[in-house]
Design a protein around this motif. Structure first.
Motif, PDB file in Angstrom:
ATOM      1  N   GLY A 173     -19.864  11.544 -47.315  1.00  0.00           N
ATOM      2  CA  GLY A 173     -20.039  11.761 -48.751  1.00  0.00           C
ATOM      3  C   GLY A 173     -20.691  13.084 -49.093  1.00  0.00           C
ATOM      4  O   GLY A 173     -20.677  13.505 -50.256  1.00  0.00           O
ATOM      5  N   ASP A 174     -21.295  13.752 -48.102  1.00  0.00           N
ATOM      6  CA  ASP A 174     -21.948  15.035 -48.342  1.00  0.00           C
ATOM      7  C   ASP A 174     -21.072  16.221 -47.959  1.00  0.00           C
ATOM      8  O   ASP A 174     -21.520  17.363 -47.992  1.00  0.00           O
ATOM      9  CB  ASP A 174     -23.272  15.110 -47.580  1.00  0.00           C
ATOM     10  N   VAL A 175     -19.830  15.935 -47.574  1.00  0.00           N
ATOM     11  CA  VAL A 175     -18.836  16.995 -47.378  1.00  0.00           C
ATOM     12  C   VAL A 175     -17.974  17.015 -48.632  1.00  0.00           C
ATOM     13  O   VAL A 175     -17.284  16.043 -48.952  1.00  0.00           O
ATOM     14  CB  VAL A 175     -17.969  16.734 -46.133  1.00  0.00           C
ATOM     15  N   LEU A 176     -18.059  18.097 -49.370  1.00  0.00           N
ATOM     16  CA  LEU A 176     -17.432  18.188 -50.678  1.00  0.00           C
ATOM     17  C   LEU A 176     -16.175  19.042 -50.604  1.00  0.00           C
ATOM     18  O   LEU A 176     -16.159  20.089 -49.943  1.00  0.00           O
ATOM     19  CB  LEU A 176     -18.407  18.809 -51.686  1.00  0.00           C
ATOM     20  N   ARG A 177     -15.147  18.600 -51.288  1.00  0.00           N
ATOM     21  CA  ARG A 177     -13.897  19.351 -51.329  1.00  0.00           C
ATOM     22  C   ARG A 177     -13.340  19.347 -52.743  1.00  0.00           C
ATOM     23  O   ARG A 177     -13.556  18.389 -53.491  1.00  0.00           O
ATOM     24  CB  ARG A 177     -12.869  18.769 -50.366  1.00  0.00           C
ATOM     25  N   GLY A 178     -12.630  20.424 -53.084  1.00  0.00           N
ATOM     26  CA  GLY A 178     -11.944  20.440 -54.358  1.00  0.00           C
ATOM     27  C   GLY A 178     -12.511  21.411 -55.364  1.00  0.00           C
ATOM     28  O   GLY A 178     -13.194  22.374 -55.018  1.00  0.00           O
ATOM     29  N   PRO A 179     -12.234  21.151 -56.649  1.00  0.00           N
ATOM     30  CA  PRO A 179     -12.563  22.119 -57.699  1.00  0.00           C
ATOM     31  C   PRO A 179     -14.049  22.408 -57.847  1.00  0.00           C
ATOM     32  O   PRO A 179     -14.413  23.503 -58.266  1.00  0.00           O
ATOM     33  CB  PRO A 179     -11.991  21.480 -58.965  1.00  0.00           C
ATOM     34  N   HIS A 180     -14.913  21.442 -57.525  1.00  0.00           N
ATOM     35  CA  HIS A 180     -16.351  21.697 -57.651  1.00  0.00           C
ATOM     36  C   HIS A 180     -16.796  22.802 -56.696  1.00  0.00           C
ATOM     37  O   HIS A 180     -17.684  23.599 -57.023  1.00  0.00           O
ATOM     38  CB  HIS A 180     -17.155  20.423 -57.373  1.00  0.00           C
ATOM     39  N   VAL A 181     -16.173  22.856 -55.526  1.00  0.00           N
ATOM     40  CA  VAL A 181     -16.512  23.899 -54.554  1.00  0.00           C
ATOM     41  C   VAL A 181     -16.035  25.255 -55.043  1.00  0.00           C
ATOM     42  O   VAL A 181     -16.770  26.252 -54.993  1.00  0.00           O
ATOM     43  CB  VAL A 181     -15.911  23.568 -53.179  1.00  0.00           C
TER      44      VAL A 181
END
Length: 344
Positions: free
Chosen positions: A196-204
């Motif tokens: 859950g602490d690996v973030l992907r997508g538009p927020h990055v």
């Protein structure tokens, strides 16, 4: 003390934000160095109490919800006041959406809005790896203007990691040219990262764009402050019975400094955050132009420009350090790869 604004015309909200930063200058926002970390902590809390620390973060994520131009005006003005603190606020703006997307406990995001330090930085693929849920490697520097910050690591164009605190080893302070109060350190990473602490997508992608746009605004603020200092000194310095501004060569230099600073402010405040490639491409020229303006301002002071009693030498050092801290050269390379279709 309030001073004139050299950038584009401001609306009422932007003018109020500008005045607020000016009113805090010399008091709670009197810049200090790394040798006074408690005062740096206090300054972050002042920004948070005044609603400036995460001014542009969406209200749904707990921030002030200010439009991008208003936020960039605030960051530019703060950049001309205390650049290290401005750069730290840029990182807070970039971190907030990522923390919200990670669905962490509300206390973590609340702490950020209360002025807790955070570092958002890109990791060199050759120095940091994420394999099988384990993050390892090292970062040469982070510049959080705070001790033991939370760390959001940008691994590539679409991936970021919220690094667990127990997986971070903070090194000794890193020497810099400028950015007084940045509390720069190197870090080593060895952390088991929950999925859950690996973030992907538009927020990055948004975090990267916010870093680039915010850094350009800070650079513009440095240039504006340097140009204003050069003008004030030249108008008050009398030689051969007349102010320096009576000399054509001096007037030409001051005019060029002012014009460059204004162009930087206009570009920074009107940046289109929906065009991350354009924002990234504009960062290195903005940093280079800020260095040029600050160097010219030092020359406008003659030998006095190299004395710490005058602000321009510090602004030149700040501009040099900002270019390194924000990764302006790498942002330009990334923008170039995107332009030719090679990806981020």
């Amino acid at each position: 003390m309030r001073r004139p604004w050299a950038g584009p015309r401001l609306d009422d909200e932007q003018q109020a934000v500008l005045d607020l930063v000016d009113d805090l200058t010399g008091g709670p926002l009197a810049r200090v160095g790394d040798d006074r970390p408690d005062d740096v902590d206090a300054a972050r809390r002042v920004l948070a109490d005044q609603g400036l620390w995460t001014l542009g973060v969406a209200e749904s994520d707990g921030g002030g919800g200010a439009p991008a131009p208003t936020t960039l005006v605030a960051l530019a003005r703060l950049g001309g006041t205390w650049p290290a603190l401005a750069w730290a606020s840029v990182q807070a703006h970039a971190a907030a959406p990522a923390l919200a997307a990670a669905r962490r406990t509300p206390a973590l995001l609340d702490g950020l809005h209360d002025g807790a330090p955070v570092a958002v930085t890109a990791g060199d693929p050759g120095s940091v790896t994420l394999t099988g849920g384990r993050l390892t490697g090292a970062l040469d520097r982070i510049d959080p203007a705070g001790r033991e910050p939370r760390l959001v690591l940008l691994l590539d164009a679409d991936t970021a990691v919220l690094v667990p605190p127990e997986g971070i080893s903070f090194g000794t302070p890193v020497a810099r040219t400028g950015l007084d109060g940045a509390l720069t350190v190197g870090v080593r990473l060895d952390a088991a990262v929950p999925e859950g602490d690996v973030l992907r997508g538009p927020h990055v992608r948004r975090a990267r764009t916010l870093l680039d746009a915010g850094a350009a605004a800070v650079a513009a603020g440095i240039a504006e402050a340097a140009a204003a200092a050069a003008l004030a000194y030249s108008a008050g310095r009398v030689q051969f019975g007349a102010p320096l501004t009576e000399l054509p060569t001096v007037r030409a230099s001051l005019s060029a400094q002012a014009a460059t600073a204004r162009a930087l402010l206009v570009s920074a405040v009107t940046a289109n955050l929906d065009r991350p490639d354009a924002v990234a491409a504009a960062l290195l020229p903005a940093c280079d132009a800020a260095i040029d303006v600050a160097a010219a301002a030092v020359q406008s002071h003659g030998g006095y420009g190299y004395m710490t009693e005058y602000p321009v030498e510090g602004l030149l050092r700040d501009a040099v350090s900002l270019r390194a801290a924000c990764g302006a050269v790498e942002a330009a390379r990334t923008a170039a790869r995107t332009l030719v279709g090679a990806g981020g």
